[in-house]
Design an enzyme around this catalytic site. Structure first.
Site, PDB file in Angstrom:
ATOM      1  N   GLU A 167       7.438 -15.527  -9.569  1.00  0.00           N
ATOM      2  CA  GLU A 167       6.885 -14.209  -9.252  1.00  0.00           C
ATOM      3  C   GLU A 167       6.290 -13.510 -10.463  1.00  0.00           C
ATOM      4  OE1 GLU A 167       9.400 -12.052  -5.735  1.00  0.00           O
ATOM      5  OE2 GLU A 167      10.490 -12.425  -7.576  1.00  0.00           O
ATOM      6  N   HIS A 183      16.014 -36.996  -4.053  1.00  0.00           N
ATOM      7  CA  HIS A 183      15.104 -37.324  -2.961  1.00  0.00           C
ATOM      8  C   HIS A 183      13.708 -36.784  -3.224  1.00  0.00           C
ATOM      9  CE1 HIS A 183      18.521 -38.844  -0.765  1.00  0.00           C
ATOM     10  NE2 HIS A 183      19.173 -37.766  -1.157  1.00  0.00           N
ATOM     11  N   LYS A 186      12.222 -15.941  -9.077  1.00  0.00           N
ATOM     12  CA  LYS A 186      12.013 -14.902 -10.105  1.00  0.00           C
ATOM     13  C   LYS A 186      10.980 -15.363 -11.126  1.00  0.00           C
ATOM     14  CE  LYS A 186      13.235 -12.104  -8.695  1.00  0.00           C
ATOM     15  NZ  LYS A 186      13.763 -12.042  -7.441  1.00  0.00           N
ATOM     16  N   CYS A 206       0.842  -1.192   0.000  1.00  0.00           N
ATOM     17  CA  CYS A 206       0.000   0.000   0.000  1.00  0.00           C
ATOM     18  C   CYS A 206       0.883   1.250   0.000  1.00  0.00           C
ATOM     19  CB  CYS A 206      -0.940   0.099   1.194  1.00  0.00           C
ATOM     20  SG  CYS A 206      -2.091  -1.245   1.342  1.00  0.00           S
ATOM     21  N   ARG A 227       4.138  -0.544  -4.716  1.00  0.00           N
ATOM     22  CA  ARG A 227       3.859  -1.023  -3.358  1.00  0.00           C
ATOM     23  C   ARG A 227       2.523  -1.753  -3.254  1.00  0.00           C
ATOM     24  NH1 ARG A 227       6.997   1.687   0.633  1.00  0.00           N
ATOM     25  NH2 ARG A 227       5.450   1.053   2.153  1.00  0.00           N
ATOM     26  N   TRP A 232      -2.854  -2.699  -1.551  1.00  0.00           N
ATOM     27  CA  TRP A 232      -2.586  -4.136  -1.630  1.00  0.00           C
ATOM     28  C   TRP A 232      -3.492  -4.734  -0.557  1.00  0.00           C
ATOM     29  CZ3 TRP A 232      -0.972  -8.136   1.504  1.00  0.00           C
ATOM     30  CH2 TRP A 232      -0.508  -9.283   0.872  1.00  0.00           C
ATOM     31  N   ASN A 269      -2.156   2.312   5.798  1.00  0.00           N
ATOM     32  CA  ASN A 269      -1.326   1.124   5.536  1.00  0.00           C
ATOM     33  C   ASN A 269      -1.215   0.368   6.841  1.00  0.00           C
ATOM     34  OD1 ASN A 269      -0.809   2.108   3.048  1.00  0.00           O
ATOM     35  ND2 ASN A 269       1.333   2.614   3.420  1.00  0.00           N
ATOM     36  N   GLY A 270      -1.136  -0.954   6.753  1.00  0.00           N
ATOM     37  CA  GLY A 270      -0.986  -1.738   7.976  1.00  0.00           C
ATOM     38  C   GLY A 270      -2.254  -2.527   8.254  1.00  0.00           C
ATOM     39  N   LYS A 278       5.951  -4.806  -3.360  1.00  0.00           N
ATOM     40  CA  LYS A 278       7.393  -4.617  -3.232  1.00  0.00           C
ATOM     41  C   LYS A 278       7.837  -4.628  -1.780  1.00  0.00           C
ATOM     42  CE  LYS A 278      11.407  -3.578  -4.899  1.00  0.00           C
ATOM     43  NZ  LYS A 278      12.054  -4.765  -5.479  1.00  0.00           N
ATOM     44  N   GLU A 280      16.715 -18.570  -6.044  1.00  0.00           N
ATOM     45  CA  GLU A 280      16.389 -17.220  -6.517  1.00  0.00           C
ATOM     46  C   GLU A 280      15.886 -17.258  -7.965  1.00  0.00           C
ATOM     47  OE1 GLU A 280      15.786 -14.491  -5.261  1.00  0.00           O
ATOM     48  OE2 GLU A 280      16.126 -12.984  -6.784  1.00  0.00           O
TER      49      GLU A 280
HETATM   50  C1  G6P Z   1       8.551  -8.930  -1.099  1.00  0.00           C
HETATM   51  C2  G6P Z   1       9.169  -8.548  -2.427  1.00  0.00           C
HETATM   52  C3  G6P Z   1      10.457  -9.349  -2.634  1.00  0.00           C
HETATM   53  C4  G6P Z   1      11.401  -9.119  -1.464  1.00  0.00           C
HETATM   54  C5  G6P Z   1      10.735  -9.436  -0.118  1.00  0.00           C
HETATM   55  C6  G6P Z   1      11.582  -8.958   1.044  1.00  0.00           C
HETATM   56  O1  G6P Z   1       8.112 -10.238  -1.146  1.00  0.00           O
HETATM   57  O2  G6P Z   1       8.268  -8.796  -3.490  1.00  0.00           O
HETATM   58  O3  G6P Z   1      11.081  -8.927  -3.825  1.00  0.00           O
HETATM   59  O4  G6P Z   1      12.530  -9.929  -1.615  1.00  0.00           O
HETATM   60  O5  G6P Z   1       9.487  -8.753  -0.033  1.00  0.00           O
HETATM   61  O6  G6P Z   1      11.673  -7.557   0.991  1.00  0.00           O
HETATM   62  P1  G6P Z   1      12.845  -6.714   1.613  1.00  0.00           P
HETATM   63  O7  G6P Z   1      12.492  -5.297   1.281  1.00  0.00           O
HETATM   64  O8  G6P Z   1      12.822  -6.980   3.086  1.00  0.00           O
HETATM   65  O9  G6P Z   1      14.117  -7.165   1.002  1.00  0.00           O
END
Ligand code: G6P
Length: 613
Positions: free
Chosen positions: A493, A509, A490, A2, A27, A73, A99-100, A608, A486
């Site tokens: 996501e 396994h 990616k 948000c 956000r 969000w 927000n929150g 984000k 990772e």
């Molecule tokens: C969200 C984002 C990710 C990020 C994670 C942790 O899930 O979409 O890209 O890695 O938060 O965020 P931070 O700001 O703590 O690295």
């Protein structure tokens, strides 16, 4: 998670709010809305992106010079028109963006309904607006500011709140507990935002609100106080972000721009810190606690998402280069265990945004238990960076694409520098080793540049062949096991393809049962010390007709011969390899997502910065 924006001044507030929401859209992007005070409250809101809000405003312009806005969000209530912010009180005189999470909203709502209030939405935020109005209208002699304080005392949970009331048409009230808020100071105008991105183009003077603080903001003045009404003098910080850094600069997506920025962001991260001429590593942010870190019994790393993956790389690095035991924890799990951490331990939190709720809570818990707390953050001024005992900024520049790319490589660079600094101070790395490592580290930006120049085309071609694959498997060993995780993250996501990362040997396994002629298997075979073992794993995949896409060092004919597709990258020291191997994986997921027509920068359901638990 948000975004909040607010403006008070002489300009057309709706345009400033709209532009601000666009910049904050990374956000959260379920719905968006703004409200202006102009006589009464005039608002426009709805499900969908900020662009849609813009179209609505074109048809129905809102005039005014003071207002607040929000991009959402969803946490409580599905994303629809009614649940989008701002939320108005029953009389329509108070509007709130939030927000929150208000954790006790169900009981507060029940009580308010019992006392005769009717609600429009399923959100927790509307409860704040209604509660506020009830207190203000029913408590004798209470000013609106006092009513806010009284309401906040009843609210359990987290908030970044911006509030307007038609009775006080010249001001915006804001309050913070757990969700970031900052105030931008202009010339006869003030800005409010949940992060700096909507403010940079107007002013570089900002004040960060801390938890338990509120502010009353008019166009030429601001008052910051605690929510217990104790006046505060806050430091005015200077923002170092430029406007270019938060725009696409000709790239179709922020993510692609950020992938291609990595030669520079990695170099920026090392600037003034790595000296290949004398083998020194200089990390000003942890210099004062370096001895304490060197003597720590162990380091616990806590983080979420991509930052957790960089933490896993950090585990290999600290153990190999500094001989320090490391455990890596999901911040969300760490905080709710009864973690055995205390004096003599170091907790290292890693967070791009510096605001992730679980990471922040893990940090506070470890601090409470007496551990040394350190942070690796990208956003200067963020809560985590302000609450840790010491830390190192990644200096990767603003990362706007929701899927993290350049922040990951910068975090890994910081971990490398930290591990080298600790190893050196501890006496486990000799001067000639430091010279060798720093020399190699200094070459990484040009190697990343070389990779981006040479593999973009081949990766694009491979992506075309696998656009509609329903599953992907990623395998890596040692330093590249976290890179496999990772790479899979990616792809998940941004393309919504199911993907899993695995340590290559662990494949036997379970996941091996999935391998057939339909299964693309991305193999990261670029670390020398595991090369033979990796080749055996590739053979195992090949024997089951899996489609092998390998990431390998320049000349590795064994891997090349076994692979259906291979992507060659320059070699480096094994421990630095993640900085190179991750680049083709970032591009692969990017091109596959683009081929599938996905919204790369704003993937569905993600945000984000995750400021709720
Ligand atoms: C969200 C984002 C990710 C990020 C994670 C942790 O899930 O979409 O890209 O890695 O938060 O965020 P931070 O700001 O703590 O690295």
């Amino acid at each position: 998670m948000c975004g909040i924006v607010g403006y008070v001044g002489d300009r057309d507030a709706s345009q400033i709010l709209l532009k601000g929401l666009k910049r904050l859209e990374y956000r959260g992007y379920d719905s968006a809305g703004i409200v202006l005070i102009n006589g009464g409250l005039k608002y426009c809101k709805g499900k969908g992106k900020v662009e849609k809000l813009g179209k609505m405003l074109k048809q129905n312009a809102l005039a005014g010079t003071i207002g607040i806005g929000h991009t959402r969000w969803a946490t409580h209530g599905e994303p629809n028109d009614v649940n989008s912010h701002p939320h108005l009180s029953e009389s329509g005189k108070i509007a709130v963006v939030h927000n929150g999470i208000i954790e006790n909203y169900t009981s507060l709502k029940k009580q308010l309904i019992e006392r005769g209030r009717t609600f429009q939405s399923q959100t927790d935020t509307e409860v704040a607006a209604q509660l506020l109005e009830e207190i203000y209208t029913t408590s004798k002699g209470v000013t609106f500011e006092e009513a806010i304080r009284l309401a906040l005392k009843q609210i359990v949970g987290t908030y970044g709140l911006a509030i307007v009331h038609t009775d006080r048409p010249d001001r915006i009230f804001i309050a913070r507990k757990g969700s970031p808020l900052l105030l931008g100071i202009g010339d006869d105008e003030m800005f409010i935002a949940s992060d700096a991105s909507p403010i940079v183009e107007y002013t570089n003077k900002v004040i960060y609100l801390d938890d338990g603080e509120m502010a009353i903001v008019t166009k030429d003045n601001y008052e910051v106080k605690t929510i217990d009404d104790v006046a505060l003098t806050k430091e005015v910080h200077e923002l170092a972000i430029s406007l270019d850094a938060i725009e696409k600069a000709g790239y179709p997506h922020f993510m692609l721009k950020e992938i291609f920025e990595q030669p520079r962001s990695i170099a920026d991260c090392m600037r003034g810190r790595v000296n290949p001429d004398n083998g020194a590593i200089q990390l000003g942010g942890i210099e004062d606690v370096l001895d304490e870190l060197v003597n720590a019994r162990r380091i616990v790393i806590a983080a979420c998402g991509t930052s957790w993956h960089s933490g896993l790389v950090g585990e290999y690095l600290f153990e190999y280069l500094a001989k320090t035991p490391v455990e890596v924890e999901y911040a969300s799990e760490f905080r709710y265990r009864d973690p055995l951490i205390g004096k003599g331990d170091a907790l290292l939190v890693i967070s791009q945004s510096g605001e992730t709720a679980d990471t922040l809570a893990a940090l506070r818990e470890a601090k409470r238990r007496g551990a040394l707390t350190l942070g690796i953050c990208n956003v200067v001024g963020s809560t985590i960076s302000r609450e840790t005992d010491a830390g190192v900024f990644t200096h990767a520049g603003p990362e706007i694409g929701v899927a993290s790319t350049k922040a990951f490589t910068a975090q890994v660079v910081v971990l490398m520098m930290m591990a080298l600094a600790v190893g050196k101070r501890k006496g486990v790395l000799r001067q000639e080793q430091m010279l060798m490592y720093t020399k190699e580290l200094a070459k990484i930006p040009s190697k990343v540049e070389y990779i981006l120049e040479h593999i973009d085309e081949p990766v694009r071609k491979i992506s075309g062949l696998f656009t509609y694959a329903p599953n992907f498997l990623y395998l890596g060993r040692s330093y590249n096991f976290p890179v496999a995780l990772e790479g899979a993250l990616k792809l998940k996501e941004i393309s919504y393809i199911h993907a899993e990362g695995y340590p290559a040997a662990e494949m036997k396994h379970g996941p091996i049962a999935l391998i057939d002629e339909m299964m693309p298997v991305v193999v990261i075979a670029a670390t020398d010390h595991t090369n033979d073992k990796m080749i055996s794993n590739i053979e195992e995949v090949k024997a089951r007709k899996g489609r092998i896409i390998s990431i390998m060092n320049d000349e590795n004919s064994d891997v090349e011969d076994l692979s259906e597709f291979h992507i060659s990258i320059p070699s480096t020291k094994d421990c630095f390899s993640p900085l190179l191997t991750v680049i083709p994986l970032q591009l692969l997921s990017y091109y596959i997502a683009v081929n599938r027509g996905c919204n790369v920068d704003q993937p569905r359901n993600l945000a984000k910065s995750v400021t709720v638990e």
